[in-house]
Design a protein around this motif. Structure first.
Motif, PDB file in Angstrom:
ATOM      1  N   ILE A  60       0.850  -1.194   0.000  1.00 34.38           N
ATOM      2  CA  ILE A  60       0.000   0.000   0.000  1.00 34.38           C
ATOM      3  C   ILE A  60       0.881   1.237   0.000  1.00 34.38           C
ATOM      4  O   ILE A  60       1.694   1.434   0.902  1.00 34.38           O
ATOM      5  N   HIS A  61       0.734   2.048  -1.027  1.00 38.24           N
ATOM      6  CA  HIS A  61       1.412   3.348  -1.081  1.00 38.24           C
ATOM      7  C   HIS A  61       0.362   4.408  -0.808  1.00 38.24           C
ATOM      8  O   HIS A  61      -0.504   4.681  -1.639  1.00 38.24           O
ATOM      9  N   TRP A  62       0.433   4.972   0.379  1.00 41.79           N
ATOM     10  CA  TRP A  62      -0.536   6.000   0.761  1.00 41.79           C
ATOM     11  C   TRP A  62       0.222   7.156   1.382  1.00 41.79           C
ATOM     12  O   TRP A  62       1.033   6.957   2.294  1.00 41.79           O
ATOM     13  N   ASP A  71       3.516  11.420  -8.749  1.00 39.56           N
ATOM     14  CA  ASP A  71       4.499  10.425  -8.317  1.00 39.56           C
ATOM     15  C   ASP A  71       4.866  10.619  -6.843  1.00 39.56           C
ATOM     16  O   ASP A  71       5.172  11.737  -6.412  1.00 39.56           O
ATOM     17  N   GLU A  72       4.872   9.521  -6.108  1.00 37.37           N
ATOM     18  CA  GLU A  72       5.223   9.558  -4.688  1.00 37.37           C
ATOM     19  C   GLU A  72       6.642  10.110  -4.549  1.00 37.37           C
ATOM     20  O   GLU A  72       7.568   9.616  -5.170  1.00 37.37           O
ATOM     21  N   SER A  73       6.796  11.160  -3.781  1.00 39.53           N
ATOM     22  CA  SER A  73       8.087  11.801  -3.460  1.00 39.53           C
ATOM     23  C   SER A  73       8.910  12.233  -4.685  1.00 39.53           C
ATOM     24  O   SER A  73       9.409  13.354  -4.750  1.00 39.53           O
ATOM     25  N   TRP A  74       9.021  11.365  -5.661  1.00 39.29           N
ATOM     26  CA  TRP A  74       9.855  11.647  -6.836  1.00 39.29           C
ATOM     27  C   TRP A  74       9.406  12.898  -7.576  1.00 39.29           C
ATOM     28  O   TRP A  74      10.220  13.543  -8.248  1.00 39.29           O
ATOM     29  N   SER A  75       8.121  13.241  -7.505  1.00 39.01           N
ATOM     30  CA  SER A  75       7.617  14.383  -8.276  1.00 39.01           C
ATOM     31  C   SER A  75       8.333  15.673  -7.896  1.00 39.01           C
ATOM     32  O   SER A  75       8.634  16.488  -8.761  1.00 39.01           O
ATOM     33  N   HIS A 121       7.473   7.446   3.290  1.00 47.77           N
ATOM     34  CA  HIS A 121       8.127   7.368   1.976  1.00 47.77           C
ATOM     35  C   HIS A 121       9.302   8.349   1.928  1.00 47.77           C
ATOM     36  O   HIS A 121       9.614   8.992   2.933  1.00 47.77           O
ATOM     37  N   HIS A 122       9.956   8.479   0.755  1.00 48.50           N
ATOM     38  CA  HIS A 122      11.149   9.345   0.676  1.00 48.50           C
ATOM     39  C   HIS A 122      10.842  10.806   1.036  1.00 48.50           C
ATOM     40  O   HIS A 122      11.743  11.558   1.387  1.00 48.50           O
ATOM     41  N   ASP A 123       9.577  11.216   0.927  1.00 51.10           N
ATOM     42  CA  ASP A 123       9.228  12.609   1.260  1.00 51.10           C
ATOM     43  C   ASP A 123       9.240  12.867   2.770  1.00 51.10           C
ATOM     44  O   ASP A 123       9.116  14.013   3.213  1.00 51.10           O
ATOM     45  N   TRP A 218      10.009  -5.866   7.720  1.00 55.82           N
ATOM     46  CA  TRP A 218      10.464  -4.492   7.441  1.00 55.82           C
ATOM     47  C   TRP A 218      10.790  -4.387   5.962  1.00 55.82           C
ATOM     48  O   TRP A 218      11.571  -5.188   5.444  1.00 55.82           O
ATOM     49  N   TRP A 219      10.192  -3.397   5.322  1.00 56.21           N
ATOM     50  CA  TRP A 219      10.431  -3.211   3.896  1.00 56.21           C
ATOM     51  C   TRP A 219      11.169  -1.875   3.707  1.00 56.21           C
ATOM     52  O   TRP A 219      10.556  -0.812   3.645  1.00 56.21           O
ATOM     53  N   PHE A 220      12.503  -1.967   3.658  1.00 59.01           N
ATOM     54  CA  PHE A 220      13.299  -0.746   3.502  1.00 59.01           C
ATOM     55  C   PHE A 220      13.364  -0.350   2.032  1.00 59.01           C
ATOM     56  O   PHE A 220      13.142  -1.172   1.144  1.00 59.01           O
ATOM     57  N   SER A 251      15.744  -6.941   1.274  1.00 61.08           N
ATOM     58  CA  SER A 251      17.162  -6.794   0.905  1.00 61.08           C
ATOM     59  C   SER A 251      17.647  -5.347   0.866  1.00 61.08           C
ATOM     60  O   SER A 251      18.827  -5.095   0.729  1.00 61.08           O
ATOM     61  N   ARG A 252      16.720  -4.385   0.963  1.00 62.74           N
ATOM     62  CA  ARG A 252      17.122  -2.999   0.697  1.00 62.74           C
ATOM     63  C   ARG A 252      17.650  -2.256   1.929  1.00 62.74           C
ATOM     64  O   ARG A 252      17.394  -1.069   2.117  1.00 62.74           O
ATOM     65  N   LEU A 253      18.351  -2.990   2.773  1.00 64.10           N
ATOM     66  CA  LEU A 253      19.082  -2.351   3.867  1.00 64.10           C
ATOM     67  C   LEU A 253      20.547  -2.647   3.559  1.00 64.10           C
ATOM     68  O   LEU A 253      21.272  -3.225   4.353  1.00 64.10           O
ATOM     69  N   PRO A 262      12.969  -8.076  -6.489  1.00 63.65           N
ATOM     70  CA  PRO A 262      12.842  -7.572  -7.854  1.00 63.65           C
ATOM     71  C   PRO A 262      11.605  -6.662  -7.934  1.00 63.65           C
ATOM     72  O   PRO A 262      10.621  -6.891  -7.223  1.00 63.65           O
ATOM     73  N   GLU A 263      11.718  -5.618  -8.766  1.00 62.80           N
ATOM     74  CA  GLU A 263      10.646  -4.620  -8.799  1.00 62.80           C
ATOM     75  C   GLU A 263      10.077  -4.509 -10.214  1.00 62.80           C
ATOM     76  O   GLU A 263      10.825  -4.322 -11.167  1.00 62.80           O
ATOM     77  N   GLN A 264       8.806  -4.641 -10.345  1.00 62.68           N
ATOM     78  CA  GLN A 264       8.020  -4.500 -11.580  1.00 62.68           C
ATOM     79  C   GLN A 264       8.281  -5.577 -12.639  1.00 62.68           C
ATOM     80  O   GLN A 264       7.361  -6.055 -13.269  1.00 62.68           O
ATOM     81  N   LEU A 278       8.379 -10.370  -5.737  1.00 63.38           N
ATOM     82  CA  LEU A 278       8.244  -9.391  -6.828  1.00 63.38           C
ATOM     83  C   LEU A 278       7.222  -8.350  -6.405  1.00 63.38           C
ATOM     84  O   LEU A 278       6.090  -8.686  -6.074  1.00 63.38           O
ATOM     85  N   CYS A 279       7.640  -7.065  -6.384  1.00 62.29           N
ATOM     86  CA  CYS A 279       6.630  -6.044  -6.090  1.00 62.29           C
ATOM     87  C   CYS A 279       6.184  -5.442  -7.405  1.00 62.29           C
ATOM     88  O   CYS A 279       6.989  -5.228  -8.322  1.00 62.29           O
ATOM     89  N   MET A 280       4.873  -5.211  -7.514  1.00 56.54           N
ATOM     90  CA  MET A 280       4.318  -4.796  -8.799  1.00 56.54           C
ATOM     91  C   MET A 280       3.074  -3.938  -8.608  1.00 56.54           C
ATOM     92  O   MET A 280       2.297  -4.158  -7.681  1.00 56.54           O
ATOM     93  N   SER A 285       1.486   3.028 -11.517  1.00 50.00           N
ATOM     94  CA  SER A 285       1.872   3.930 -10.431  1.00 50.00           C
ATOM     95  C   SER A 285       1.772   3.232  -9.088  1.00 50.00           C
ATOM     96  O   SER A 285       0.881   2.405  -8.876  1.00 50.00           O
ATOM     97  N   TRP A 286       2.649   3.618  -8.163  1.00 45.78           N
ATOM     98  CA  TRP A 286       2.611   3.043  -6.808  1.00 45.78           C
ATOM     99  C   TRP A 286       1.496   3.692  -6.000  1.00 45.78           C
ATOM    100  O   TRP A 286       0.725   3.019  -5.338  1.00 45.78           O
ATOM    101  N   GLY A 287       1.435   5.005  -6.052  1.00 45.09           N
ATOM    102  CA  GLY A 287       0.391   5.721  -5.321  1.00 45.09           C
ATOM    103  C   GLY A 287      -0.801   5.978  -6.238  1.00 45.09           C
ATOM    104  O   GLY A 287      -0.770   5.670  -7.437  1.00 45.09           O
TER     105      GLY A 287
HETATM  106  C1  GLC Z   1      11.235   2.431  -5.789  1.00 47.64           C
HETATM  107  C2  GLC Z   1      10.753   3.866  -5.634  1.00 47.64           C
HETATM  108  C3  GLC Z   1       9.627   4.056  -4.708  1.00 47.64           C
HETATM  109  C4  GLC Z   1       8.676   2.916  -4.576  1.00 47.64           C
HETATM  110  C5  GLC Z   1       9.385   1.603  -4.532  1.00 47.64           C
HETATM  111  C6  GLC Z   1       8.486   0.423  -4.457  1.00 47.64           C
HETATM  112  O1  GLC Z   1      12.286   2.138  -4.955  1.00 47.64           O
HETATM  113  O2  GLC Z   1      11.779   4.708  -5.199  1.00 47.64           O
HETATM  114  O3  GLC Z   1       8.970   5.230  -5.029  1.00 47.64           O
HETATM  115  O4  GLC Z   1       8.002   3.117  -3.402  1.00 47.64           O
HETATM  116  O5  GLC Z   1      10.221   1.480  -5.622  1.00 47.64           O
HETATM  117  O6  GLC Z   1       9.195  -0.753  -4.633  1.00 47.64           O
END
Ligand code: GLC
Length: 461
Positions: A60-62, A71-75, A121-123, A218-220, A251-253, A262-264, A278-280, A285-287
């Motif tokens: 959940i990206h909220w 875009d979450e934070s990246w915008s 999130h990164h913001d 924990w999902w870093f 793994s992201r620590l 793996p992502e997408q 696999l996150c997808m 968009s995540w959010g």
């Molecule tokens: C990337 C992005 C992030 C998103 C994440 C989800 O690392 O930076 O915005 O939340 O992927 O896996």
């Protein structure tokens, strides 16, 4: 030959005793290291078991970004909107129709065994009422409340495990190094004091989260911005494990975790990692992004899910709720259809093992833990023949999972003089088909045994 003097004999004896002693010590030490390693492996196996069996999680990206639907934070990091305007979204983050119990219920219905939510999130915007930063849902947004705690409680009630997404970078924090793509506040070397302020914030928040929520996972994210030493990754891993030795870390620590992410992109070949997820996204968009209606179909998503479990992984499927707390209709429909399908086929999904190589069956498969039932995932809306090649076992029974019909099969091209088991054709009538993927259970006469040879003209035993 000169007879050995008494002295030499003693010396020899002494030598043998020494060697014996030495080898005993070596043996003893290697035995203890071995058993320690062995013990560690067992505890790791034990710790990871629920995750390995879970197969499906909901991401959940909220956050503030749901207000404008950007875009979450990246915008703001990438300069599509100024930081100041990005922050204005605080006024629109109302959570007015937020119903955490309905969220948890929908997640449970989807068949997911765990949910991972963006606590921060990164913001840097925190969903809980953090004592380390006022930039949170309760103190800094129109919601005026902690929106994480009621969700954590609702998940617990449903028996769904809680995962906390926590971004290491905090681009809004005055003492964090990075701000936007082309402006860095400072470097650690030039200002270690400011970096320490950041470390205090982030590690303080992690301890706070560990104490309040004791998450199962924990999902870093965002570890690319600094080195393991700079993040103090090892120390962080240690204190999280001290707080709860059973907790799982992605793994992201900077590698101080338990599983690959793996992502997408669905891995094409079977990943080497023992544990992976696999996150997808359901669209692109995540959010929540109002303008993104490019959703994957349920059949595509279920197909991806079957590919993931067929190769031994989990799927972490993302949803992006709106700023008022409602879940977009399309995403709700996707989770419901996924839920119908996972409930019907649960025996072929949960607590199964990765399936067999594609040369034997042109599609995804899983195996029961004892490897005596092979599950075949069949796509298509027309019945016909399903082909299984190189299966040495005798088939005792085949049935349609969640439907019950017993199916017939025929063995073709099996020669009495050859070890090649031939080809098995299973007849599947139209009326047993599932609109997404039909699942066939193939009960074998024992543990699965595959023929992997080239197939010589005449084979010896
Ligand atoms: C990337 C992005 C992030 C998103 C994440 C989800 O690392 O930076 O915005 O939340 O992927 O896996």
């Amino acid at each position: 030959m000169r007879p050995k003097s008494i002295h030499t004999v003693y010396l020899l004896k002494w030598n043998t005793t020494l060697t014996l002693l030495l080898s005993l010590t070596v043996f003893f030490f290697s035995a203890t290291t071995y058993s320690q390693e062995h013990k560690e492996n067992i505890t790791q196996l034990d710790k990871m078991q629920w995750f390995k069996d879970a197969k499906l999680g909901i991401f959940i990206h909220w956050g503030l970004y749901a207000v404008n639907g950007i875009d979450e934070s990246w915008s703001f990091y990438n300069g599509y909107i100024s930081h100041q305007d990005y922050l204005k979204q605080k006024e629109g983050f109302t959570a007015q129709h937020y119903d955490p119990r309905a969220w948890a219920d929908l997640i449970k219905q989807s068949g997911a065994k765990y949910a991972v939510i963006t606590a921060k999130h990164h913001d840097g915007f925190a969903l809980w009422d953090s004592s380390h930063s006022t930039f949170n849902a309760k103190q800094a947004s129109a919601a005026k409340k902690d929106v994480l705690t009621p969700f954590a409680n609702a998940l617990k009630k449903e028996g769904v495990k809680l995962g906390i997404y926590y971004s290491l970078p905090d681009w809004s924090f005055k003492d964090y190094t990075h701000f936007t793509r082309d402006s860095i506040r400072y470097t650690i070397q030039s200002n270690p004091k400011r970096w320490q302020n950041f470390l205090d914030l982030y590690q303080g928040q992690l301890k706070e989260l560990a104490t309040i929520y004791n998450p199962s996972l924990w999902w870093f994210d965002g570890d690319w911005e600094h080195t393991a030493e700079e993040w103090q990754a090892k120390k962080v891993q240690q204190f999280l494990l001290n707080a709860n030795p059973q907790t799982i870390i992605n793994s992201r620590l900077k590698g101080y975790g338990d599983y690959a992410t793996p992502e997408q992109g669905m891995p094409i070949t079977k990943p080497k990692a023992n544990y992976w997820e696999l996150c997808m996204t359901t669209n692109n968009s995540w959010g929540y992004q109002k303008n993104d209606t490019d959703y994957k179909t349920s059949q595509q998503l279920i197909g991806i899910f079957t590919d993931v479990i067929s190769t031994g992984g989990n799927l972490l499927l993302d949803i992006g709720p709106k700023a008022d707390g409602t879940i977009p209709k399309e995403q709700e429909a996707i989770l419901k259809e996924l839920g119908r399908w996972t409930a019907k086929h649960k025996e072929a999904i949960y607590a199964t093992k990765a399936g067999i190589p594609k040369e034997h069956f042109y599609g995804p498969t899983t195996l029961s833990k004892d490897e005596t039932i092979l599950y075949l995932f069949v796509k298509g809306n027309a019945g016909g023949e399903v082909v299984l090649r190189g299966l040495k076992n005798k088939i005792n029974r085949i049935w349609v999972v969640g439907e019950g019909t017993k199916l017939q099969h025929k063995v073709v091209s099996k020669q009495y003089w050859s070890q090649n088991p031939g080809i098995k054709y299973i007849q599947v009538p139209d009326y047993v088909l599932d609109p997404q993927f039909t699942v066939l259970a193939v009960l074998l006469d024992g543990k699965i045994d595959l023929y992997r040879e080239e197939g010589a003209v005449i084979e010896s035993n």
